[in-house]
Design an enzyme around this catalytic site. Structure first.
Site, PDB file in Angstrom:
ATOM      1  N   TRP A 130       0.866  -1.188   0.000  1.00 37.96           N
ATOM      2  CA  TRP A 130       0.000   0.000   0.000  1.00 37.96           C
ATOM      3  C   TRP A 130       0.901   1.237   0.000  1.00 37.96           C
ATOM      4  CZ3 TRP A 130      -1.870   2.739   4.828  1.00 37.96           C
ATOM      5  CH2 TRP A 130      -2.940   3.595   4.559  1.00 37.96           C
ATOM      6  N   ASP A 211      -0.333  -4.736   9.711  1.00 44.90           N
ATOM      7  CA  ASP A 211      -1.425  -3.903   9.229  1.00 44.90           C
ATOM      8  C   ASP A 211      -2.644  -4.803   9.038  1.00 44.90           C
ATOM      9  OD1 ASP A 211      -3.159  -2.210   7.938  1.00 44.90           O
ATOM     10  OD2 ASP A 211      -1.665  -1.399   6.552  1.00 44.90           O
ATOM     11  N   LYS A 246     -13.265  -0.753   6.873  1.00 40.34           N
ATOM     12  CA  LYS A 246     -13.873  -1.616   5.857  1.00 40.34           C
ATOM     13  C   LYS A 246     -14.893  -2.560   6.487  1.00 40.34           C
ATOM     14  CE  LYS A 246     -10.007  -0.133   3.958  1.00 40.34           C
ATOM     15  NZ  LYS A 246      -9.660   0.656   2.836  1.00 40.34           N
TER      16      LYS A 246
HETATM   17  C1  LMR Z   1      -6.957   1.453  -0.363  1.00 35.83           C
HETATM   18  O1  LMR Z   1      -5.855   0.884  -0.396  1.00 35.83           O
HETATM   19  O2  LMR Z   1      -7.599   1.707  -1.386  1.00 35.83           O
HETATM   20  C2  LMR Z   1      -7.562   1.796   0.965  1.00 35.83           C
HETATM   21  O3  LMR Z   1      -6.747   1.349   1.997  1.00 35.83           O
HETATM   22  C3  LMR Z   1      -7.932   3.218   1.091  1.00 35.83           C
HETATM   23  C4  LMR Z   1      -6.751   4.107   1.289  1.00 35.83           C
HETATM   24  O4  LMR Z   1      -6.750   4.861   2.263  1.00 35.83           O
HETATM   25  O5  LMR Z   1      -5.818   4.070   0.488  1.00 35.83           O
END
Ligand code: LMR
Length: 402
Positions: A130, A211, A246
């Site tokens: 991420w 996470d 979520k």
């Molecule tokens: C995502 O990866 O789309 C979600 O975790 C929302 C975000 O805050 O990025």
């Protein structure tokens, strides 16, 4: 002081996509970008359990006075019990504080490590991960290192490369792990991997930061929380960033928690005091509305059952969307194996589409997904599935080199 001339910052790679999608006038536009649950009608509804808890909360609430910096201790206890069960949740080595979403928990955790261990260490992030992980830990003064994670040919975890890279993680380092529904790949670690990670963390002294943003989207919440129970049971010191964005659909209410696990109760209490200091300068004290809603759901048997059923329904919707997406692509592109879409876990499918493909889809079909080829499968519904699958087939023809 006059402001210097500055170029605008680039849009956020995920939330910026939603803004671009909103501004797109094409009536056929599709948002497969941000990780937000959508039902078959393309809605992200307030859960019925949340509505009921919220209604009761508003009726009973007598004050908007500040919450403690770490939130109501009852919130921490309820979250601990949800994840670790009655016994694990009351483990003396564990403290759980309220935080504004998973991001807030990660940032407080990063500041805590920086304050007590020092800022000279590295944070190890999976490649890919991420994108906000990098920003959060960089802002807290960490140097970023990466461990290979994804193996594109089989669509799973590249364990050999991962273990080899993590050999270099040292005692002042932090290793960020995804509890499940790995973002962006959907490729998850197995129970044996978590046992090995626990042993490696203990031997080498690095600190796992887990996470846990998608608990309940891969398997049941208790199944998805198994890695967190494994680490606690193995006597490892670690941090976990838990999010209810979520699984309770509380995105904008910013409901999360930072779990701190230390060698003993005294150490855990001392660490919590430093985490409070970090939170105090970042945002003073957490927003209370959403966490109070979550607390009510966790505390009330009927609300909790209602929420569990709603979470089950979200997970089933994800599974149906995965199956439809895999079938839709297989029908149009039979030479490729799309079965990985069914195997990946959580909302995201790492499609294998390149940046060039995703740009083509956005420019020519108003289909938005992140540049790394991640698609949120619940952005698909009966109205847009054929449109998206046709467009992907076309993008692969138009940009054969990827
Ligand atoms: C995502 O990866 O789309 C979600 O975790 C929302 C975000 O805050 O990025």
């Amino acid at each position: 002081m006059g402001w210097p001339n500055v170029e605008p910052a680039p849009p956020d790679p995920i939330l910026g996509l939603t803004e671009a999608w909103r501004a797109d006038p094409n009536p056929r536009k599709v948002n497969l970008g941000v990780g937000v649950f959508q039902d078959e009608q393309g809605r992200t509804p307030v859960l019925a359990s949340v509505k009921a808890a919220e209604t009761a909360l508003v009726a009973a609430e007598l004050t908007k006075n500040y919450w403690p910096i770490a939130g109501d201790p009852e919130y921490g206890r309820r979250v601990a019990e949800l994840i670790w069960g009655a016994d694990g949740g009351s483990d003396a080595r564990l403290r759980v504080m309220c935080a504004p979403g998973g991001t807030g928990a990660l940032r407080v955790g990063a500041e805590l490590v920086g304050a007590v261990v020092g800022r000279g260490g590295a944070v190890w992030l999976s490649r890919p991960t991420w994108p906000n992980h990098r920003g959060i830990f960089t802002a807290a003064g960490f140097a970023v290192r990466e461990y290979p994670y994804f193996e594109p040919a089989g669509g799973g975890v590249d364990r050999g490369a991962m273990w080899a890279a993590l050999e270099a993680a040292g005692p002042r380092d932090v290793v960020v792990l995804h509890a499940g529904c790995h973002n962006p790949t959907g490729a998850d670690l197995e129970p044996e991997d978590w046992q090995r990670l626990a042993a490696a963390a203990r031997e080498r002294g690095w600190l796992p930061v887990v996470d846990a943003a998608y608990l309940g989207f891969g398997g049941t919440l208790q199944q998805d929380a198994a890695p967190l129970r494994e680490l606690l049971g193995a006597g490892v010191e670690f941090l976990a960033a838990i999010s209810f964005s979520k699984n309770m659909g509380l995105y904008r209410d910013r409901v999360g928690a930072l779990a701190i696990v230390a060698a003993d109760g005294q150490a855990a209490e001392a660490l919590l005091s430093h985490a409070r200091c970090a939170a105090r300068v970042l945002y003073s004290n957490p927003p209370a509305h959403g966490p109070q809603v979550a607390m009510r759901i966790l505390a009330d048997r009927l609300l909790r059952e209602m929420w569990t059923r709603e979470l089950d329904a979200m997970r089933e919707r994800i599974a149906r969307a995965r199956a439809a997406f895999a079938d839709g692509l297989a029908a149009r592109l039979p030479a490729r194996d799309w079965s990985f879409i069914r195997r990946q876990r959580g909302m995201f499918s790492f499609t294998g589409l390149s940046r060039a493909h995703t740009e083509w889809l956005r420019e020519h079909r108003s289909i938005y997904m992140t540049a790394d080829g991640r698609a949120n499968v619940v952005g698909l519904n009966p109205d847009n599935l054929d449109y998206v699958c046709d467009a992907i087939a076309e993008a692969l023809r138009e940009r054969p080199a990827g």
